[in-house]
Design a protein around this motif. Structure first.
Motif, PDB file in Angstrom:
ATOM      1  N   GLN A  52       0.838  -1.200   0.000  1.00  0.00           N
ATOM      2  CA  GLN A  52       0.000   0.000   0.000  1.00  0.00           C
ATOM      3  C   GLN A  52       0.874   1.252   0.000  1.00  0.00           C
ATOM      4  OE1 GLN A  52      -2.643  -0.191   3.363  1.00  0.00           O
ATOM      5  NE2 GLN A  52      -4.035  -1.629   2.340  1.00  0.00           N
ATOM      6  N   ALA A  53       0.411   2.267  -0.705  1.00  0.00           N
ATOM      7  CA  ALA A  53       1.144   3.522  -0.768  1.00  0.00           C
ATOM      8  C   ALA A  53       0.176   4.694  -0.636  1.00  0.00           C
ATOM      9  CB  ALA A  53       1.903   3.644  -2.086  1.00  0.00           C
ATOM     10  N   VAL A  54       0.661   5.766  -0.040  1.00  0.00           N
ATOM     11  CA  VAL A  54      -0.082   7.028   0.040  1.00  0.00           C
ATOM     12  C   VAL A  54       0.690   8.066  -0.753  1.00  0.00           C
ATOM     13  CG1 VAL A  54      -1.005   8.828   1.546  1.00  0.00           C
ATOM     14  CG2 VAL A  54      -0.989   6.437   2.316  1.00  0.00           C
ATOM     15  N   LEU A  55      -0.019   8.825  -1.581  1.00  0.00           N
ATOM     16  CA  LEU A  55       0.594   9.891  -2.374  1.00  0.00           C
ATOM     17  C   LEU A  55       0.301  11.236  -1.714  1.00  0.00           C
ATOM     18  CD1 LEU A  55       1.998  11.054  -4.891  1.00  0.00           C
ATOM     19  CD2 LEU A  55      -0.223  10.974  -6.051  1.00  0.00           C
ATOM     20  N   ILE A  56       1.349  11.982  -1.412  1.00  0.00           N
ATOM     21  CA  ILE A  56       1.225  13.329  -0.851  1.00  0.00           C
ATOM     22  C   ILE A  56       1.795  14.293  -1.877  1.00  0.00           C
ATOM     23  CG2 ILE A  56       1.881  14.857   1.031  1.00  0.00           C
ATOM     24  CD1 ILE A  56       2.152  12.389   2.793  1.00  0.00           C
ATOM     25  N   SER A  57       0.954  15.197  -2.376  1.00  0.00           N
ATOM     26  CA  SER A  57       1.352  16.010  -3.517  1.00  0.00           C
ATOM     27  C   SER A  57       0.983  17.470  -3.306  1.00  0.00           C
ATOM     28  CB  SER A  57       0.681  15.446  -4.779  1.00  0.00           C
ATOM     29  OG  SER A  57       1.275  15.954  -5.948  1.00  0.00           O
ATOM     30  N   GLY A  58       1.117  18.238  -4.369  1.00  0.00           N
ATOM     31  CA  GLY A  58       0.749  19.644  -4.333  1.00  0.00           C
ATOM     32  C   GLY A  58      -0.748  19.815  -4.530  1.00  0.00           C
ATOM     33  N   PRO A  59      -1.229  21.064  -4.589  1.00  0.00           N
ATOM     34  CA  PRO A  59      -2.659  21.313  -4.754  1.00  0.00           C
ATOM     35  C   PRO A  59      -3.135  20.931  -6.150  1.00  0.00           C
ATOM     36  CG  PRO A  59      -1.441  23.365  -4.870  1.00  0.00           C
ATOM     37  CD  PRO A  59      -0.450  22.306  -4.501  1.00  0.00           C
ATOM     38  N   ALA A  60      -4.416  20.614  -6.261  1.00  0.00           N
ATOM     39  CA  ALA A  60      -4.970  20.145  -7.525  1.00  0.00           C
ATOM     40  C   ALA A  60      -4.805  21.164  -8.645  1.00  0.00           C
ATOM     41  CB  ALA A  60      -6.450  19.798  -7.347  1.00  0.00           C
ATOM     42  N   GLU A  61      -4.846  22.463  -8.321  1.00  0.00           N
ATOM     43  CA  GLU A  61      -4.779  23.482  -9.371  1.00  0.00           C
ATOM     44  C   GLU A  61      -3.380  23.621  -9.973  1.00  0.00           C
ATOM     45  OE1 GLU A  61      -5.384  25.879  -5.467  1.00  0.00           O
ATOM     46  OE2 GLU A  61      -5.766  23.856  -6.202  1.00  0.00           O
ATOM     47  N   GLY A 102       5.879  11.201  -2.066  1.00  0.00           N
ATOM     48  CA  GLY A 102       5.529  12.589  -1.828  1.00  0.00           C
ATOM     49  C   GLY A 102       6.422  13.604  -2.493  1.00  0.00           C
ATOM     50  N   SER A 103       5.934  14.845  -2.508  1.00  0.00           N
ATOM     51  CA  SER A 103       6.726  15.981  -2.973  1.00  0.00           C
ATOM     52  C   SER A 103       7.990  16.078  -2.126  1.00  0.00           C
ATOM     53  CB  SER A 103       5.912  17.268  -2.835  1.00  0.00           C
ATOM     54  OG  SER A 103       5.752  17.597  -1.458  1.00  0.00           O
ATOM     55  N   ALA A 104       8.955  16.839  -2.601  1.00  0.00           N
ATOM     56  CA  ALA A 104      10.196  16.994  -1.835  1.00  0.00           C
ATOM     57  C   ALA A 104       9.932  17.536  -0.423  1.00  0.00           C
ATOM     58  CB  ALA A 104      11.175  17.882  -2.603  1.00  0.00           C
ATOM     59  N   PRO A 105       9.094  18.577  -0.242  1.00  0.00           N
ATOM     60  CA  PRO A 105       8.819  19.031   1.127  1.00  0.00           C
ATOM     61  C   PRO A 105       8.081  17.982   1.963  1.00  0.00           C
ATOM     62  CG  PRO A 105       8.318  20.763  -0.439  1.00  0.00           C
ATOM     63  CD  PRO A 105       8.549  19.526  -1.239  1.00  0.00           C
ATOM     64  N   ALA A 106       7.213  17.182   1.344  1.00  0.00           N
ATOM     65  CA  ALA A 106       6.517  16.134   2.091  1.00  0.00           C
ATOM     66  C   ALA A 106       7.499  15.098   2.611  1.00  0.00           C
ATOM     67  CB  ALA A 106       5.460  15.463   1.208  1.00  0.00           C
ATOM     68  N   VAL A 166       1.641  -2.813  -5.966  1.00  0.00           N
ATOM     69  CA  VAL A 166       1.491  -1.604  -5.159  1.00  0.00           C
ATOM     70  C   VAL A 166       0.180  -0.901  -5.514  1.00  0.00           C
ATOM     71  CG1 VAL A 166       2.526   0.597  -4.503  1.00  0.00           C
ATOM     72  CG2 VAL A 166       3.995  -1.340  -5.078  1.00  0.00           C
ATOM     73  N   ARG A 167      -0.607  -0.618  -4.483  1.00  0.00           N
ATOM     74  CA  ARG A 167      -1.883   0.079  -4.689  1.00  0.00           C
ATOM     75  C   ARG A 167      -1.869   1.389  -3.910  1.00  0.00           C
ATOM     76  NH1 ARG A 167      -7.116  -0.118  -2.120  1.00  0.00           N
ATOM     77  NH2 ARG A 167      -6.269  -1.591  -0.593  1.00  0.00           N
ATOM     78  N   ILE A 168      -2.289   2.473  -4.569  1.00  0.00           N
ATOM     79  CA  ILE A 168      -2.403   3.768  -3.896  1.00  0.00           C
ATOM     80  C   ILE A 168      -3.713   3.787  -3.122  1.00  0.00           C
ATOM     81  CG2 ILE A 168      -2.608   6.263  -4.196  1.00  0.00           C
ATOM     82  CD1 ILE A 168      -0.865   6.016  -6.676  1.00  0.00           C
ATOM     83  N   VAL A 169      -3.630   3.883  -1.795  1.00  0.00           N
ATOM     84  CA  VAL A 169      -4.829   3.838  -0.950  1.00  0.00           C
ATOM     85  C   VAL A 169      -5.317   5.229  -0.562  1.00  0.00           C
ATOM     86  CG1 VAL A 169      -4.303   1.546  -0.062  1.00  0.00           C
ATOM     87  CG2 VAL A 169      -3.401   3.554   1.139  1.00  0.00           C
ATOM     88  N   GLY A 170      -4.514   6.256  -0.798  1.00  0.00           N
ATOM     89  CA  GLY A 170      -4.939   7.604  -0.461  1.00  0.00           C
ATOM     90  C   GLY A 170      -4.090   8.643  -1.164  1.00  0.00           C
ATOM     91  N   VAL A 171      -4.720   9.786  -1.468  1.00  0.00           N
ATOM     92  CA  VAL A 171      -4.026  10.909  -2.101  1.00  0.00           C
ATOM     93  C   VAL A 171      -4.375  12.170  -1.322  1.00  0.00           C
ATOM     94  CG1 VAL A 171      -3.725  12.285  -4.182  1.00  0.00           C
ATOM     95  CG2 VAL A 171      -4.148   9.820  -4.382  1.00  0.00           C
ATOM     96  N   LEU A 172      -3.357  12.899  -0.890  1.00  0.00           N
ATOM     97  CA  LEU A 172      -3.535  14.149  -0.167  1.00  0.00           C
ATOM     98  C   LEU A 172      -2.753  15.243  -0.884  1.00  0.00           C
ATOM     99  CD1 LEU A 172      -2.997  12.847   3.487  1.00  0.00           C
ATOM    100  CD2 LEU A 172      -5.174  13.217   2.324  1.00  0.00           C
ATOM    101  N   GLY A 173      -3.306  16.459  -0.899  1.00  0.00           N
ATOM    102  CA  GLY A 173      -2.624  17.556  -1.589  1.00  0.00           C
ATOM    103  C   GLY A 173      -2.760  18.870  -0.851  1.00  0.00           C
ATOM    104  N   ALA A 174      -1.727  19.687  -0.916  1.00  0.00           N
ATOM    105  CA  ALA A 174      -1.732  21.028  -0.331  1.00  0.00           C
ATOM    106  C   ALA A 174      -0.584  21.808  -0.948  1.00  0.00           C
ATOM    107  CB  ALA A 174      -1.579  20.970   1.192  1.00  0.00           C
ATOM    108  N   ASP A 175      -0.494  23.090  -0.632  1.00  0.00           N
ATOM    109  CA  ASP A 175       0.619  23.898  -1.108  1.00  0.00           C
ATOM    110  C   ASP A 175       1.925  23.256  -0.659  1.00  0.00           C
ATOM    111  OD1 ASP A 175       1.844  25.934  -2.443  1.00  0.00           O
ATOM    112  OD2 ASP A 175       1.068  27.548  -1.188  1.00  0.00           O
ATOM    113  N   THR A 176       2.986  23.467  -1.426  1.00  0.00           N
ATOM    114  CA  THR A 176       4.215  22.720  -1.199  1.00  0.00           C
ATOM    115  C   THR A 176       5.205  23.424  -0.282  1.00  0.00           C
ATOM    116  OG1 THR A 176       4.964  23.531  -3.363  1.00  0.00           O
ATOM    117  CG2 THR A 176       4.113  21.281  -3.250  1.00  0.00           C
TER     118      THR A 176
END
Length: 328
Positions: free
Chosen positions: A161-170, A224-228, A190-200
């Motif tokens: 299982q993996a979680v993706l932490i990324s930037g905002p959708a826009e 995740g993003s580098a800051p994540a 590997v299955r992505i079980v969750g995706v979260l996004g916010a400013d980086t």
């Protein structure tokens, strides 16, 4: 068809004429001013882009003006900064867009492009009036990560299982990155079980990391993003009161902290798209040293997937640790 062809031809002539005039001024010794707009410098990635821009600008005697919007949700700020670039006499604008397709930003780019050449920088921007763009395909960045995990855990092996932490959708890069990642993971365990996004920014991404660990405590990977990933490295280094296995950390792009994490073994893998070289290419494109035959096609470095022990990892080309650009 004739009207469309006529508009396209007129646009091409205008772009060539604008860039030729810009380079003619530079060659004649006139001070050339490029205006650079970025979402923010909270992410170390953009510092390396900025340093590459400054390096190449010094080499060619070009003056740079830097503006940061303050985040990916600062749309109106970036539009106002774009208009301010023209008021300050910029010869061309390089824009790291906070949105790839917001109508207000596209309209502002279209209006600015009538007066000066506007170039896309790193982030996707679906504006038909761009004179050119430097950047990589972020779907390829996602594919590089997905391919690494798929080779590590092929279909038929134990589920992961993996979680993706990324930037905002826009942000223009988040959607393509996730698409490329999922494409490569489709034939893996590997299955992505969750995706979260916010400013980086680091603070915003740390909140997502904490949320992800609370909601999916058994996840095998945090992608995740580098800051994540920077936030996750610090968070997971703290003493814990439970025996939950710690997830493997995989970054979706590289920065100073990700480089240190790769060298130290805390980070399993990260694609490297040479942000400093993108900055250099952007200046060269803007002053006419690189021909813009097809403005809709981005020019960018080759993507390399880095792991601990990769050749050349200690020499990864990033901005000096003390560097920060002078912001207007």
């Amino acid at each position: 068809m004739c009207q469309c062809y006529g508009r396209a031809l007129a646009r091409s002539i205008a772009l060539v004429a604008g860039i030729a005039t810009l380079w003619a001024g530079a060659a004649a010794g006139a001070e050339t001013r490029l205006c650079v707009l970025v979402p923010h410098f909270k992410d170390e990635y953009w510092l390396s882009v900025g340093y590459g821009l400054e390096e190449e600008a010094r080499r060619h005697g070009v003056d740079l003006m830097f503006f940061e919007a303050g985040g990916y949700r600062a749309l109106q700020t970036q539009i106002a900064q774009l208009e301010g670039c023209l008021d300050r006499g910029a010869d061309a604008v390089l824009i790291g867009a906070v949105s790839s397709d917001h109508p207000a930003l596209l309209a502002a780019v279209s209006q600015a492009a009538v007066q000066r050449p506007v170039f896309g920088l790193v982030n996707a921007l679906d504006a038909p009036d761009l004179a050119g763009r430097v950047g990589v395909d972020w779907a390829d960045m996602g594919r590089a990560v997905g391919r690494y995990l798929a080779e590590r855990h092929p279909l038929g092996t134990a589920p992961r299982q993996a979680v993706l932490i990324s930037g905002p959708a826009e942000a223009g890069w988040t959607g393509p990155l996730e698409t490329g990642l999922r494409d490569e993971l489709a034939q893996s365990a590997v299955r992505i079980v969750g995706v979260l996004g916010a400013d980086t920014g680091l603070r915003e991404q740390l909140r997502l990391v904490e949320d992800a660990l609370d909601r999916w405590p058994g996840a095998d990977f945090l992608i995740g993003s580098a800051p994540a990933i920077e936030a996750a490295m610090g968070h997971l280094a703290q003493p814990v009161q439970h025996a939950t296995p710690r997830p493997g950390l995989v970054a979706t792009y590289s920065s100073h902290t990700i480089k240190r994490g790769l060298i130290g073994g805390q980070v399993l893998a990260a694609p490297f798209d040479d942000p400093m070289e993108q900055g250099r290419l952007a200046v060269r494109q803007a002053i006419g040293l690189i021909a813009v035959a097809h403005p809709d096609q981005a020019l960018g470095p080759e993507i390399r997937l880095l792991q601990p022990g990769s050749d050349g990892l200690p020499q990864m080309n990033l901005s000096p640790p003390e560097y920060f650009p002078m912001i207007e």
